[in-house]
Scaffold this motif. Structure first.
Motif, PDB file in Angstrom:
ATOM      1  N   GLU A 167       0.875  -1.220   0.062  1.00  0.00           N
ATOM      2  CA  GLU A 167       0.139   0.028   0.019  1.00  0.00           C
ATOM      3  C   GLU A 167       0.758   1.175   0.116  1.00  0.00           C
ATOM      4  O   GLU A 167       0.749   2.054  -0.698  1.00  0.00           O
ATOM      5  CB  GLU A 167      -0.872  -0.004   1.280  1.00  0.00           C
ATOM      6  CG  GLU A 167      -1.902  -1.045   1.296  1.00  0.00           C
ATOM      7  CD  GLU A 167      -3.080  -0.895   0.098  1.00  0.00           C
ATOM      8  OE1 GLU A 167      -3.176   0.344  -0.127  1.00  0.00           O
ATOM      9  OE2 GLU A 167      -3.517  -1.776  -0.575  1.00  0.00           O
ATOM     10  N   TRP A 168       1.838   1.188   0.711  1.00  0.00           N
ATOM     11  CA  TRP A 168       2.876   2.289   0.756  1.00  0.00           C
ATOM     12  C   TRP A 168       3.617   2.757  -0.658  1.00  0.00           C
ATOM     13  O   TRP A 168       3.784   3.706  -1.073  1.00  0.00           O
ATOM     14  CB  TRP A 168       3.862   2.168   1.847  1.00  0.00           C
ATOM     15  CG  TRP A 168       4.913   3.253   1.892  1.00  0.00           C
ATOM     16  CD1 TRP A 168       6.112   3.313   1.560  1.00  0.00           C
ATOM     17  CD2 TRP A 168       4.333   4.433   2.727  1.00  0.00           C
ATOM     18  NE1 TRP A 168       6.747   4.670   1.798  1.00  0.00           N
ATOM     19  CE2 TRP A 168       6.000   5.233   2.504  1.00  0.00           C
ATOM     20  CE3 TRP A 168       3.541   5.002   3.270  1.00  0.00           C
ATOM     21  CZ2 TRP A 168       6.000   6.618   3.095  1.00  0.00           C
ATOM     22  CZ3 TRP A 168       3.726   6.234   3.780  1.00  0.00           C
ATOM     23  CH2 TRP A 168       4.743   6.949   3.603  1.00  0.00           C
ATOM     24  N   GLU A 169       3.925   1.419  -1.417  1.00  0.00           N
ATOM     25  CA  GLU A 169       4.535   1.678  -2.370  1.00  0.00           C
ATOM     26  C   GLU A 169       3.564   2.171  -3.383  1.00  0.00           C
ATOM     27  O   GLU A 169       3.646   3.006  -4.301  1.00  0.00           O
ATOM     28  CB  GLU A 169       5.237   0.266  -2.872  1.00  0.00           C
ATOM     29  CG  GLU A 169       6.317  -0.026  -2.173  1.00  0.00           C
ATOM     30  CD  GLU A 169       7.541   0.904  -2.334  1.00  0.00           C
ATOM     31  OE1 GLU A 169       7.869   1.408  -3.642  1.00  0.00           O
ATOM     32  OE2 GLU A 169       8.092   1.419  -1.454  1.00  0.00           O
ATOM     33  N   ALA A 170       2.190   1.823  -3.374  1.00  0.00           N
ATOM     34  CA  ALA A 170       1.333   1.878  -4.193  1.00  0.00           C
ATOM     35  C   ALA A 170       0.978   3.498  -4.089  1.00  0.00           C
ATOM     36  O   ALA A 170       0.744   4.241  -5.136  1.00  0.00           O
ATOM     37  CB  ALA A 170       0.236   1.407  -4.003  1.00  0.00           C
ATOM     38  N   ARG A 171       0.975   3.921  -2.898  1.00  0.00           N
ATOM     39  CA  ARG A 171       0.702   5.504  -2.496  1.00  0.00           C
ATOM     40  C   ARG A 171       1.846   6.434  -3.003  1.00  0.00           C
ATOM     41  O   ARG A 171       1.422   7.319  -3.768  1.00  0.00           O
ATOM     42  CB  ARG A 171       0.656   5.395  -0.908  1.00  0.00           C
ATOM     43  CG  ARG A 171       0.360   6.970  -0.705  1.00  0.00           C
ATOM     44  CD  ARG A 171       0.680   7.135   1.031  1.00  0.00           C
ATOM     45  NE  ARG A 171       0.527   8.381   1.393  1.00  0.00           N
ATOM     46  CZ  ARG A 171       1.299   9.434   1.714  1.00  0.00           C
ATOM     47  NH1 ARG A 171       2.777   8.788   1.258  1.00  0.00           N
ATOM     48  NH2 ARG A 171       1.369  10.476   1.922  1.00  0.00           N
ATOM     49  N   ASN A 172       2.995   5.809  -2.780  1.00  0.00           N
ATOM     50  CA  ASN A 172       4.173   6.581  -3.246  1.00  0.00           C
ATOM     51  C   ASN A 172       4.314   6.638  -4.937  1.00  0.00           C
ATOM     52  O   ASN A 172       4.277   7.643  -5.517  1.00  0.00           O
ATOM     53  CB  ASN A 172       5.311   6.008  -2.882  1.00  0.00           C
ATOM     54  CG  ASN A 172       5.765   6.279  -1.392  1.00  0.00           C
ATOM     55  OD1 ASN A 172       5.179   7.174  -0.872  1.00  0.00           O
ATOM     56  ND2 ASN A 172       6.777   5.661  -0.960  1.00  0.00           N
ATOM     57  N   ALA A 173       3.700   5.503  -5.547  1.00  0.00           N
ATOM     58  CA  ALA A 173       3.561   5.611  -7.148  1.00  0.00           C
ATOM     59  C   ALA A 173       2.447   6.441  -7.385  1.00  0.00           C
ATOM     60  O   ALA A 173       2.859   7.133  -8.633  1.00  0.00           O
ATOM     61  CB  ALA A 173       3.365   3.985  -7.521  1.00  0.00           C
ATOM     62  N   THR A 174       1.584   6.446  -6.828  1.00  0.00           N
ATOM     63  CA  THR A 174       0.353   7.265  -7.220  1.00  0.00           C
ATOM     64  C   THR A 174       0.747   8.858  -7.109  1.00  0.00           C
ATOM     65  O   THR A 174       0.307   9.556  -7.832  1.00  0.00           O
ATOM     66  CB  THR A 174      -1.006   7.165  -6.274  1.00  0.00           C
ATOM     67  OG1 THR A 174      -1.028   5.614  -6.630  1.00  0.00           O
ATOM     68  CG2 THR A 174      -1.980   8.023  -6.803  1.00  0.00           C
ATOM     69  N   LEU A 175       1.355   9.021  -5.914  1.00  0.00           N
ATOM     70  CA  LEU A 175       1.976  10.394  -5.842  1.00  0.00           C
ATOM     71  C   LEU A 175       2.951  10.986  -6.682  1.00  0.00           C
ATOM     72  O   LEU A 175       2.701  11.995  -7.073  1.00  0.00           O
ATOM     73  CB  LEU A 175       2.434  10.733  -4.585  1.00  0.00           C
ATOM     74  CG  LEU A 175       1.420  10.544  -3.330  1.00  0.00           C
ATOM     75  CD1 LEU A 175       2.375  10.869  -1.869  1.00  0.00           C
ATOM     76  CD2 LEU A 175       0.456  11.808  -3.203  1.00  0.00           C
ATOM     77  N   SER A 176       3.661   9.786  -7.068  1.00  0.00           N
ATOM     78  CA  SER A 176       4.767  10.236  -8.170  1.00  0.00           C
ATOM     79  C   SER A 176       4.066  10.532  -9.486  1.00  0.00           C
ATOM     80  O   SER A 176       4.501  11.556 -10.006  1.00  0.00           O
ATOM     81  CB  SER A 176       5.808   9.190  -8.303  1.00  0.00           C
ATOM     82  OG  SER A 176       6.540   9.614  -9.321  1.00  0.00           O
ATOM     83  N   ASN A 177       3.119   9.893  -9.926  1.00  0.00           N
ATOM     84  CA  ASN A 177       2.320   9.854 -11.084  1.00  0.00           C
ATOM     85  C   ASN A 177       1.576  11.389 -10.976  1.00  0.00           C
ATOM     86  O   ASN A 177       1.502  11.916 -12.009  1.00  0.00           O
ATOM     87  CB  ASN A 177       1.415   8.764 -11.458  1.00  0.00           C
ATOM     88  CG  ASN A 177       2.278   7.510 -11.639  1.00  0.00           C
ATOM     89  OD1 ASN A 177       3.322   7.726 -12.072  1.00  0.00           O
ATOM     90  ND2 ASN A 177       1.438   6.282 -11.393  1.00  0.00           N
TER      91      ASN A 177
END
Length: 235
Positions: free
Chosen positions: A36-46
């Protein structure tokens, strides 16, 4: 010899099983949390990448708009200083102005003499003599300063149409270098608003164009309540 043996089964096996289950649950939770943390970071980065690309696109649109405006004013000032502001020159200028609406970006073009009187315009005005713009801030600044660059002013209400406009102006001189008047191009604030409303930035998102001193030039989803407002103190 007597051997004493204690069966650990009834007591220790359930504890070991419970410990194993707890560790397995913790591992699953940790793995899920990490994902979830990695997905959150990826979403924020995108999202940051998308917003950066949008900002560059919007910036380019503004740059292009003011570059067209600046080029128009430069040509206009050169013509005014070369041919003067006599009746024949103004008649020729009116023909020139009629062809200078760059795909709707420039709302109006105006020429004022050293006293603020209207000499020529793209607006359909029956009597130019009834208007005078010597009280405008941009006119006062050009009259007081010999600077020849284009000045982007704060939004004002158009005297001919009543709508909010962004002003871009340049000074032009007499042959002796003294102040001869101002050439002005206006951009309708609604032009930027309509452009910004084409972008989906969410139900609570807005796109705004501000000057470096915090003055609001244009804002999406605006009913004219934000235009011209000083936002320098806003977060």
């Amino acid at each position: 010899m007597f051997l004493l043996w204690r069966n650990p089964g009834p007591i220790r096996l359930p504890l070991l099983a419970a410990g194993f289950v707890a560790l397995a649950c913790l591992a699953i939770l940790a793995l899920s949390g990490w994902r979830e943390w990695e997905a959150r970071n990826a979403t924020l980065s995108n999202a940051e990448t998308d917003m950066a690309n949008l900002a560059r696109s919007l910036t380019q649109h503004v740059d292009d708009t003011f570059e067209i405006t600046d080029n128009t004013l430069t040509v206009l000032v050169n013509q005014l200083e070369l041919e003067g502001t006599g009746a024949a020159a103004m008649a020729k200028l009116q023909v020139f102005l009629a062809r200078r609406n760059a795909a709707g970006r420039i709302h109006g073009i105006f020429v004022y003499d050293e006293n603020g009187r209207w000499l020529a315009t793209t607006e359909h005005v029956a009597d130019l003599a009834v208007f005078n713009n010597s009280d405008r801030d941009y006119f006062k600044q050009h009259k007081a300063s010999p600077a020849r660059g284009t000045l982007i002013g704060h939004p004002v209400r158009s005297r001919s149409g009543g709508q909010w406009i962004v002003t871009a102006s340049r000074r032009f001189n007499h042959p002796d270098g003294s102040f001869a008047g101002v050439a002005l191009a206006t951009i309708d604030v609604a032009y930027f608003t309509r452009f910004y409303e084409q972008f989906d930035v969410g139900p609570r998102g807005v796109i705004a164009l501000l000057q470096t001193d915090g003055a609001m030039l244009a804002r999406s989803r605006d009913n004219d309540s934000y235009v011209g407002r000083d936002m320098s103190g806003a977060p």
